[in-house]
Each structure stands twice: as C-alpha cells, then as structure tokens.
Scaffold this motif. Structure first.
Motif, PDB file in Angstrom:
ATOM      1  N   SER A  57       0.800  -1.223   0.000  1.00 47.48           N
ATOM      2  CA  SER A  57       0.000   0.000   0.000  1.00 47.48           C
ATOM      3  C   SER A  57       0.834   1.276   0.000  1.00 47.48           C
ATOM      4  CB  SER A  57      -0.932   0.012   1.211  1.00 47.48           C
ATOM      5  OG  SER A  57      -0.179   0.057   2.416  1.00 47.48           O
ATOM      6  N   ALA A  58       2.125   1.167   0.205  1.00 49.29           N
ATOM      7  CA  ALA A  58       2.961   2.357   0.377  1.00 49.29           C
ATOM      8  C   ALA A  58       3.219   3.092  -0.930  1.00 49.29           C
ATOM      9  CB  ALA A  58       4.292   1.979   1.014  1.00 49.29           C
ATOM     10  N   ASN A  59       2.965   4.380  -0.913  1.00 45.37           N
ATOM     11  CA  ASN A  59       3.411   5.266  -1.983  1.00 45.37           C
ATOM     12  C   ASN A  59       4.832   5.689  -1.635  1.00 45.37           C
ATOM     13  OD1 ASN A  59       0.918   5.488  -3.469  1.00 45.37           O
ATOM     14  ND2 ASN A  59       0.157   6.682  -1.756  1.00 45.37           N
ATOM     15  N   SER A  64       3.557   9.179   2.801  1.00 43.60           N
ATOM     16  CA  SER A  64       3.338   7.753   2.998  1.00 43.60           C
ATOM     17  C   SER A  64       4.444   7.104   3.813  1.00 43.60           C
ATOM     18  CB  SER A  64       3.223   7.039   1.656  1.00 43.60           C
ATOM     19  OG  SER A  64       2.037   7.412   1.013  1.00 43.60           O
ATOM     20  N   ASN A  68       1.907   8.355   7.234  1.00 41.80           N
ATOM     21  CA  ASN A  68       0.887   7.312   7.187  1.00 41.80           C
ATOM     22  C   ASN A  68       1.484   5.973   7.581  1.00 41.80           C
ATOM     23  OD1 ASN A  68      -0.856   9.244   6.183  1.00 41.80           O
ATOM     24  ND2 ASN A  68      -0.543   8.659   4.064  1.00 41.80           N
ATOM     25  N   GLU A  70       1.869   2.685   6.236  1.00 43.20           N
ATOM     26  CA  GLU A  70       1.780   1.943   4.981  1.00 43.20           C
ATOM     27  C   GLU A  70       2.626   0.682   5.099  1.00 43.20           C
ATOM     28  OE1 GLU A  70      -0.134   2.907   2.524  1.00 43.20           O
ATOM     29  OE2 GLU A  70      -0.483   5.016   2.920  1.00 43.20           O
ATOM     30  N   SER A  72       4.492  -2.598   2.701  1.00 39.33           N
ATOM     31  CA  SER A  72       4.839  -3.278   1.456  1.00 39.33           C
ATOM     32  C   SER A  72       5.538  -4.583   1.804  1.00 39.33           C
ATOM     33  CB  SER A  72       5.765  -2.417   0.593  1.00 39.33           C
ATOM     34  OG  SER A  72       5.055  -1.345   0.040  1.00 39.33           O
TER      35      SER A  72
END
Length: 121
Positions: A57-59, A64, A68, A70, A72
């Motif tokens: 989900s990580a940008n 991110s 946030n 997140e 991966s």
C-alpha cells in the motif's frame, strides 16, 4: 543495460496528483523510462525486477513513508513475481505510451505551485 517501464493511470482519482506528476513524468521520459498510461484507474503499487517483486500500500512519497502507516512486502518466489509481471504487462498492453511535451514557463510555475501545495496537504 536496464529497461524501465512505468504503468499508471492516465487519470487518477486525485486531480492535484495528476497535475503534480507532469514534471516528474517529463524528467523520467527524458532519462529513457517508458511510461504507459492506462485508460482506467489502477491504484496498485507493484514493482518487478529479475525474479523479485515488491507490492503493498505504500506510496514512495514523504507523507506515505513518514506520516501514514503503509506496508509493502517483498516476494522472493519467482513464480509469484512472474504472475505479477504478467498482470503489469497486460495493463501495459492496453495502455498508450506517454509522450513528453515541452511546457511554457507559466505551466512550469503552476506545476511547481501544485507540488508545493500537495506537499503541504
């Protein structure tokens, strides 16, 4: 020799993100990256190299990575990486190739303002 293809939606679900990415897309294209724009929305984050894949989900941006929560994961199973690569290739097959266009000074200033504003949000 390394070949890099990026597949992303022609339009995302965030207008500011679409405006902010233009400068980076031009720079990537100038560096030889092949950029493919899909007709539909794709929110996946997936990377395949050799027989390894990264997805989650990580940008890859400051918000991110540092604000946030997140996640991966790295997938070391070659068959799984191959399946993910096939999915990305299918997306690319339905996409159009991005062609960088020169921009005016006003457009460049606008994109810089959007980048600054987007960082603040």
């Amino acid at each position: 020799n390394v070949s890099v293809d990026i597949v992303l939606p022609a339009r995302s679900n965030h207008v500011l993100a679409d405006q902010a990415r233009n400068r980076a897309l031009r720079e990537l294209a100038a560096a030889g990256v092949a950029i493919w724009l899909t007709p539909g929305m794709v929110h996946a984050k997936a990377l395949v190299f050799d027989d390894v894949a990264l997805t989650g989900s990580a940008n890859l941006d400051i918000r991110s990575l540092f604000l946030n929560f997140e996640l991966s994961m790295v997938l070391y199973e070659p068959s799984v990486a191959g399946q993910l690569a096939q999915w990305i290739e299918a997306l690319r097959d339905d996409a159009r190739r991005y062609q960088a266009q020169p921009v005016s000074m006003m457009r460049d200033l606008y994109e810089g303002a959007v980048l600054w504003l987007g960082f603040q949000l």
